[in-house]
Each structure stands twice: as C-alpha cells, then as structure tokens.
Motif scaffolding. Structure first.
Motif, PDB file in Angstrom:
ATOM      1  N   THR A   8       0.878  -1.171   0.000  1.00 12.23           N
ATOM      2  CA  THR A   8       0.000   0.000   0.000  1.00 12.23           C
ATOM      3  C   THR A   8       0.911   1.214   0.000  1.00 12.23           C
ATOM      4  OG1 THR A   8      -1.712  -1.164   1.243  1.00 12.23           O
ATOM      5  CG2 THR A   8      -1.812   1.247   1.244  1.00 12.23           C
ATOM      6  N   GLU A  22      -1.498  11.800  -4.955  1.00 13.04           N
ATOM      7  CA  GLU A  22      -2.797  11.178  -5.231  1.00 13.04           C
ATOM      8  C   GLU A  22      -2.730   9.649  -5.227  1.00 13.04           C
ATOM      9  OE1 GLU A  22      -5.142  12.817  -8.394  1.00 13.04           O
ATOM     10  OE2 GLU A  22      -4.212  14.786  -8.123  1.00 13.04           O
ATOM     11  N   LEU A  23      -1.532   9.088  -5.245  1.00 15.29           N
ATOM     12  CA  LEU A  23      -1.379   7.633  -5.191  1.00 15.29           C
ATOM     13  C   LEU A  23      -1.457   7.086  -3.764  1.00 15.29           C
ATOM     14  CD1 LEU A  23       1.431   6.935  -7.808  1.00 15.29           C
ATOM     15  CD2 LEU A  23      -1.002   6.402  -7.993  1.00 15.29           C
ATOM     16  N   HIS A  26      -3.365   3.784  -2.568  1.00 14.86           N
ATOM     17  CA  HIS A  26      -3.502   2.801  -3.639  1.00 14.86           C
ATOM     18  C   HIS A  26      -2.724   1.538  -3.275  1.00 14.86           C
ATOM     19  CE1 HIS A  26      -5.064   6.080  -6.059  1.00 14.86           C
ATOM     20  NE2 HIS A  26      -5.354   5.215  -7.019  1.00 14.86           N
ATOM     21  N   ARG A  27      -3.195   0.408  -3.787  1.00  9.87           N
ATOM     22  CA  ARG A  27      -2.549  -0.877  -3.559  1.00  9.87           C
ATOM     23  C   ARG A  27      -1.956  -1.391  -4.859  1.00  9.87           C
ATOM     24  NH1 ARG A  27      -6.305  -4.995  -1.914  1.00  9.87           N
ATOM     25  NH2 ARG A  27      -4.478  -6.123  -1.242  1.00  9.87           N
ATOM     26  N   GLY A  28      -0.940  -2.249  -4.731  1.00  8.55           N
ATOM     27  CA  GLY A  28      -0.339  -2.832  -5.919  1.00  8.55           C
ATOM     28  C   GLY A  28       0.615  -3.952  -5.578  1.00  8.55           C
ATOM     29  N   LEU A  48      -0.197  -1.209 -10.134  1.00  9.19           N
ATOM     30  CA  LEU A  48      -1.344  -0.826  -9.322  1.00  9.19           C
ATOM     31  C   LEU A  48      -2.573  -1.667  -9.648  1.00  9.19           C
ATOM     32  CD1 LEU A  48      -1.073   3.068  -9.555  1.00  9.19           C
ATOM     33  CD2 LEU A  48      -0.196   1.573  -7.748  1.00  9.19           C
ATOM     34  N   GLU A  49      -3.456  -1.826  -8.660  1.00  4.91           N
ATOM     35  CA  GLU A  49      -4.712  -2.537  -8.885  1.00  4.91           C
ATOM     36  C   GLU A  49      -5.657  -1.713  -9.750  1.00  4.91           C
ATOM     37  OE1 GLU A  49      -6.142  -3.349  -4.948  1.00  4.91           O
ATOM     38  OE2 GLU A  49      -5.093  -5.277  -4.882  1.00  4.91           O
ATOM     39  N   GLU A  50      -5.598  -0.389  -9.609  1.00  4.99           N
ATOM     40  CA  GLU A  50      -6.430   0.522 -10.390  1.00  4.99           C
ATOM     41  C   GLU A  50      -5.516   1.524 -11.082  1.00  4.99           C
ATOM     42  OE1 GLU A  50      -9.329   2.383  -7.918  1.00  4.99           O
ATOM     43  OE2 GLU A  50      -9.978   0.497  -7.042  1.00  4.99           O
ATOM     44  N   TYR A  52      -3.909   4.923 -12.607  1.00  8.46           N
ATOM     45  CA  TYR A  52      -3.785   6.323 -12.230  1.00  8.46           C
ATOM     46  C   TYR A  52      -3.248   7.041 -13.458  1.00  8.46           C
ATOM     47  CZ  TYR A  52      -2.016  10.589 -10.112  1.00  8.46           C
ATOM     48  OH  TYR A  52      -1.757  11.910  -9.833  1.00  8.46           O
TER      49      TYR A  52
END
Length: 68
Positions: A8, A22-23, A26-28, A48-50, A52
């Motif tokens: 994370t 902004e990250l 976020h998870r990855g 990343l999972e999502e 950016y």
C-alpha cells in the motif's frame, strides 16, 4: 523491496516531490526492485490494482511503501 509483494502506498516526502500524492492509499504488487546498489532514487516498479492517469505501472519510492 520484495518482488511480488503486495503493498500500500503511504505518505513520504519523496512521493510528494514527484507530485504523486494522489497515489497515497492505492494498492499494488512490486514487479521490479530498483533499490539494489543505489544510494539515491531507491524504490520499485509497482503494478497498481487501479490505473492512475491511465497507467498501471509506476515507480514508487522505497519510503512510500508499506507491506500487507
């Protein structure tokens, strides 16, 4: 950093200097460790999972990571 580890992204001055606050949160997954034999710019490429800014792969400084 540990390759294939889930992470994370957390607050750090390095992340702020890169303009990537902004990250935070976020998870990855760490896909490549870029810290070996370096004194500066220590970190990893993280998938990343999502996305950016329409990208999934980002350089994340070592101090901006917490392992899950």
């Amino acid at each position: 950093m540990i390759k294939n580890a889930y992470i994370t992204i957390i607050v750090s001055s390095e992340l702020s200097q890169m303009g990537l606050d902004e990250l935070i949160g976020h998870r990855g997954v760490v896909v490549e460790d870029l810290s070996q034999n370096r004194e500066t710019n220590r970190g990893s490429l993280v998938l990343l999972e999502e996305s950016y800014l329409d990208e999934f792969l980002w350089f994340i400084p070592e101090k901006s990571v917490t392992y899950e």
